[in-house]
Design an enzyme around this catalytic site. Structure first.
Site, mmCIF file in Angstrom:
data_model
loop_
_atom_site.group_PDB
_atom_site.id
_atom_site.type_symbol
_atom_site.label_atom_id
_atom_site.label_comp_id
_atom_site.label_asym_id
_atom_site.label_seq_id
_atom_site.Cartn_x
_atom_site.Cartn_y
_atom_site.Cartn_z
ATOM 1 N N ARG A 69 -95.972 -6.890 -61.168
ATOM 2 C CA ARG A 69 -95.060 -6.572 -59.968
ATOM 3 C C ARG A 69 -94.695 -7.857 -59.017
ATOM 4 O O ARG A 69 -93.912 -8.313 -58.353
ATOM 5 C CB ARG A 69 -95.453 -5.421 -59.154
ATOM 6 C CG ARG A 69 -94.674 -4.862 -58.077
ATOM 7 C CD ARG A 69 -95.058 -3.761 -57.693
ATOM 8 N NE ARG A 69 -94.339 -3.049 -56.599
ATOM 9 C CZ ARG A 69 -94.745 -2.913 -55.440
ATOM 10 N NH1 ARG A 69 -95.843 -3.138 -54.752
ATOM 11 N NH2 ARG A 69 -93.808 -2.724 -54.299
ATOM 12 N N HIS A 73 -91.235 -9.448 -58.116
ATOM 13 C CA HIS A 73 -90.990 -9.661 -56.573
ATOM 14 C C HIS A 73 -90.896 -11.206 -56.164
ATOM 15 O O HIS A 73 -89.962 -11.467 -55.348
ATOM 16 C CB HIS A 73 -91.817 -9.175 -55.629
ATOM 17 C CG HIS A 73 -91.953 -7.428 -55.755
ATOM 18 N ND1 HIS A 73 -92.696 -6.987 -54.351
ATOM 19 C CD2 HIS A 73 -91.238 -6.505 -56.370
ATOM 20 C CE1 HIS A 73 -92.212 -5.604 -54.997
ATOM 21 N NE2 HIS A 73 -91.606 -5.468 -55.849
ATOM 22 N N ASN A 100 -94.157 -5.627 -50.154
ATOM 23 C CA ASN A 100 -95.075 -6.460 -50.679
ATOM 24 C C ASN A 100 -96.576 -6.394 -50.284
ATOM 25 O O ASN A 100 -97.537 -7.123 -50.646
ATOM 26 C CB ASN A 100 -94.600 -8.051 -50.570
ATOM 27 C CG ASN A 100 -93.550 -8.512 -51.240
ATOM 28 O OD1 ASN A 100 -93.592 -7.988 -52.292
ATOM 29 N ND2 ASN A 100 -92.596 -9.497 -50.898
ATOM 30 N N HIS A 199 -92.990 -0.076 -65.281
ATOM 31 C CA HIS A 199 -93.693 1.107 -64.505
ATOM 32 C C HIS A 199 -94.508 2.159 -65.582
ATOM 33 O O HIS A 199 -95.007 3.020 -65.282
ATOM 34 C CB HIS A 199 -92.564 2.114 -63.996
ATOM 35 C CG HIS A 199 -92.012 1.353 -62.751
ATOM 36 N ND1 HIS A 199 -91.119 2.082 -61.893
ATOM 37 C CD2 HIS A 199 -92.329 -0.061 -61.987
ATOM 38 C CE1 HIS A 199 -90.855 1.192 -60.855
ATOM 39 N NE2 HIS A 199 -91.570 0.055 -61.063
HETATM 40 C C1 HEM Z 1 -85.520 -1.504 -60.938
HETATM 41 C C2 HEM Z 1 -85.956 -1.386 -59.612
HETATM 42 C C3 HEM Z 1 -87.230 -1.198 -59.220
HETATM 43 C C4 HEM Z 1 -87.764 -0.782 -58.142
HETATM 44 C C5 HEM Z 1 -86.948 0.135 -57.028
HETATM 45 C C6 HEM Z 1 -89.344 -0.503 -58.151
HETATM 46 C C7 HEM Z 1 -90.124 0.015 -57.124
HETATM 47 C C8 HEM Z 1 -91.383 0.089 -57.239
HETATM 48 C C9 HEM Z 1 -92.252 0.729 -56.273
HETATM 49 C C10 HEM Z 1 -91.658 1.678 -55.003
HETATM 50 C C11 HEM Z 1 -93.495 0.782 -56.816
HETATM 51 C C12 HEM Z 1 -94.659 1.241 -56.000
HETATM 52 C C13 HEM Z 1 -95.209 0.436 -55.062
HETATM 53 C C14 HEM Z 1 -96.374 1.139 -54.377
HETATM 54 O O1 HEM Z 1 -96.429 2.116 -53.922
HETATM 55 O O2 HEM Z 1 -97.601 0.132 -53.878
HETATM 56 C C15 HEM Z 1 -93.562 0.167 -57.804
HETATM 57 C C16 HEM Z 1 -94.496 -0.576 -58.586
HETATM 58 C C17 HEM Z 1 -94.751 -1.192 -59.590
HETATM 59 N N1 HEM Z 1 -93.490 -1.796 -60.227
HETATM 60 FE FE1 HEM Z 1 -91.475 -1.635 -59.768
HETATM 61 N N2 HEM Z 1 -89.807 -1.221 -59.270
HETATM 62 C C18 HEM Z 1 -88.536 -1.743 -60.047
HETATM 63 C C19 HEM Z 1 -88.621 -2.830 -61.148
HETATM 64 C C20 HEM Z 1 -89.828 -2.997 -61.591
HETATM 65 C C21 HEM Z 1 -89.849 -4.375 -62.368
HETATM 66 C C22 HEM Z 1 -88.478 -4.912 -63.018
HETATM 67 C C23 HEM Z 1 -91.078 -4.543 -62.548
HETATM 68 C C24 HEM Z 1 -91.582 -5.540 -63.600
HETATM 69 C C25 HEM Z 1 -91.085 -5.728 -65.038
HETATM 70 C C26 HEM Z 1 -91.879 -3.403 -62.053
HETATM 71 C C27 HEM Z 1 -93.380 -3.671 -61.805
HETATM 72 C C28 HEM Z 1 -93.893 -2.640 -61.187
HETATM 73 C C29 HEM Z 1 -95.041 -2.407 -61.360
HETATM 74 C C30 HEM Z 1 -96.116 -3.257 -62.490
HETATM 75 C C31 HEM Z 1 -95.796 -1.489 -60.576
HETATM 76 C C32 HEM Z 1 -97.133 -1.091 -60.216
HETATM 77 C C33 HEM Z 1 -97.717 -1.717 -59.006
HETATM 78 C C34 HEM Z 1 -99.480 -1.311 -58.634
HETATM 79 O O3 HEM Z 1 -100.024 -0.666 -59.337
HETATM 80 O O4 HEM Z 1 -99.550 -1.868 -57.602
HETATM 81 N N3 HEM Z 1 -91.083 -2.906 -61.275
HETATM 82 N N4 HEM Z 1 -92.143 -0.355 -58.173
#
Ligand code: HEM
Length: 338
Positions: A69, A73, A100, A199
């Protein structure tokens, strides 16, 4: 005569081919990135980064999601320039922006940087360290690299919380918003779908999806559920997010995005999605577009997922990079050079 024409036309074809290959190479070089950029200047760079990251991930498997992530970002705000790592004395850097605040692992990036500075001072950028940490942490599970990382990025000197807010897509986003956000970074519909597969690991905070569970149409009760959610999954999520009766702002409880396999990087996200078990609106919305839904179908095959993810994350890693004489190689990842 006919022969002459053939000779001329094949010359034209050859010339066109050479021209287009030339343009292709120019385009590839315009990014200024390449595989093994540090081969001569710091041959051990990638091995050193991998050793530190694998060591840390072995002790904390959740770090893979954090670094994946963090890379996303970083790249979506001012390009992949390590700007997400910068500290601000006034708390107005990217890392201070709400999306972030749940990033983590900065101390591991600093550890990699320190090891690299010792081996090859002033050579390896923090932006490249983020790209390598994402690859290495996710690959740890398989003990082999899941994708190739092009290197040669240089570090930016500017980091703004407002730019992070403006560029990082919100979990409430509908399909068209996501598509235009990705397009503005040079990524396409397929990249959007495939990269959302990130995700498959990690967690989400309840407040970011609880309106889908309790207040979808403003009725504010547990039957006011987003109809695009699988009802049993909605129940599961409701049970996970212990609702504060007064509001929907439970920003401390986290739920795995791929329950049961949230530490495993695989294509399970796309099974969940098809079963209407995407956590965020931004996940569920991928099924509302016919082309995207078709790609979701194709991604039910793990081979297709791993292959396409490789390509899409490579493209993501090229967004707005600083190369050549641009930017700098920071001495420390959290501060610009003085
Ligand atoms: C398409 C648009 C995207 C949106 C709207 C989005 C949104 C989010 C949100 C809201 C979270 C939860 C954060 C939290 O509650 O702490 C999250 C987690 C995450 N996102 Fe996305 N995301 C997107 C695309 C991506 C992409 C492109 C990647 C990487 C290739 C990614 C990788 C991750 C990962 C690995 C997590 C888990 C983070 C953790 O466990 O702390 N996301 N994302």
């Amino acid at each position: 005569m006919a022969k002459g024409f053939m000779a001329v036309s094949s010359m034209v074809v050859v010339a066109l081919l050479v021209f287009s290959i030339g343009v292709g190479i120019a385009a590839a070089q315009a990014a200024g990135l390449k595989k093994g950029f540090y081969k001569k200047s710091c041959p051990q760079a990638e091995a050193i980064a991998q050793k530190v990251v694998w060591g840390r991930v072995a002790g904390n498997r959740e770090l893979a999601a954090k670094f994946l992530r963090m890379f996303f970002h970083d790249c979506f705000v001012r390009g992949c320039d390590g700007s997400v790592l910068l500290d601000s004395p006034t708390n107005t850097a990217e890392k201070n922006a709400v999306p972030n605040l749940s990033l983590a692992g900065f101390e591991v990036i600093d550890e990699v940087k320190a090891a690299l500075e010792q081996a090859c001072p002033g050579i390896v950028s923090c932006a490249d360290i983020v790209a390598l940490a994402a690859r290495d942490s996710v690959s740890f599970q398989y003990k082999k690299n899941l994708w190739e990382v092009e290197t040669g990025r240089r570090d930016g000197t500017v980091s703004s919380d407002q730019e992070a807010l403006d560029n990082i897509p919100a979990p409430s986003s509908a399909f068209d918003i996501l598509l235009s956000n990705f397009s503005s970074k040079g990524l396409g519909l397929q990249d959007l779908v495939v990269l959302s597969g990130g995700h498959t690991i990690g967690v989400g905070h309840c407040n970011l999806f609880s309106s889908r569970l309790f207040n979808f149409t403003g009725k504010d009760n547990p039957s006011d559920v987003d109809p695009s959610l699988n009802p049993s999954y909605a129940k599961f999520l409701q049970g996970q997010c212990r609702r504060n009766l007064q509001d929907l702002n439970d920003n401390t409880t986290v739920v795995p995005m791929d329950p049961g396999s949230s530490l495993s990087f695989d294509n399970h996200y796309f099974f969940n999605l098809k079963a209407r078990q995407g956590m965020f609106t931004s996940d569920a919305t991928l099924l509302t577009n016919a082309r995207a839904a078709n790609i979701v179908d194709k991604l039910q095959d793990p081979g297709v997922f791993f292959d396409t993810f490789k390509n899409s994350i490579k493209r993501m890693g090229q967004i707005g990079v600083l190369t050549g004489a641009n930017g700098q190689i920071r001495n420390k990842c959290n501060a610009v050079n003085s």
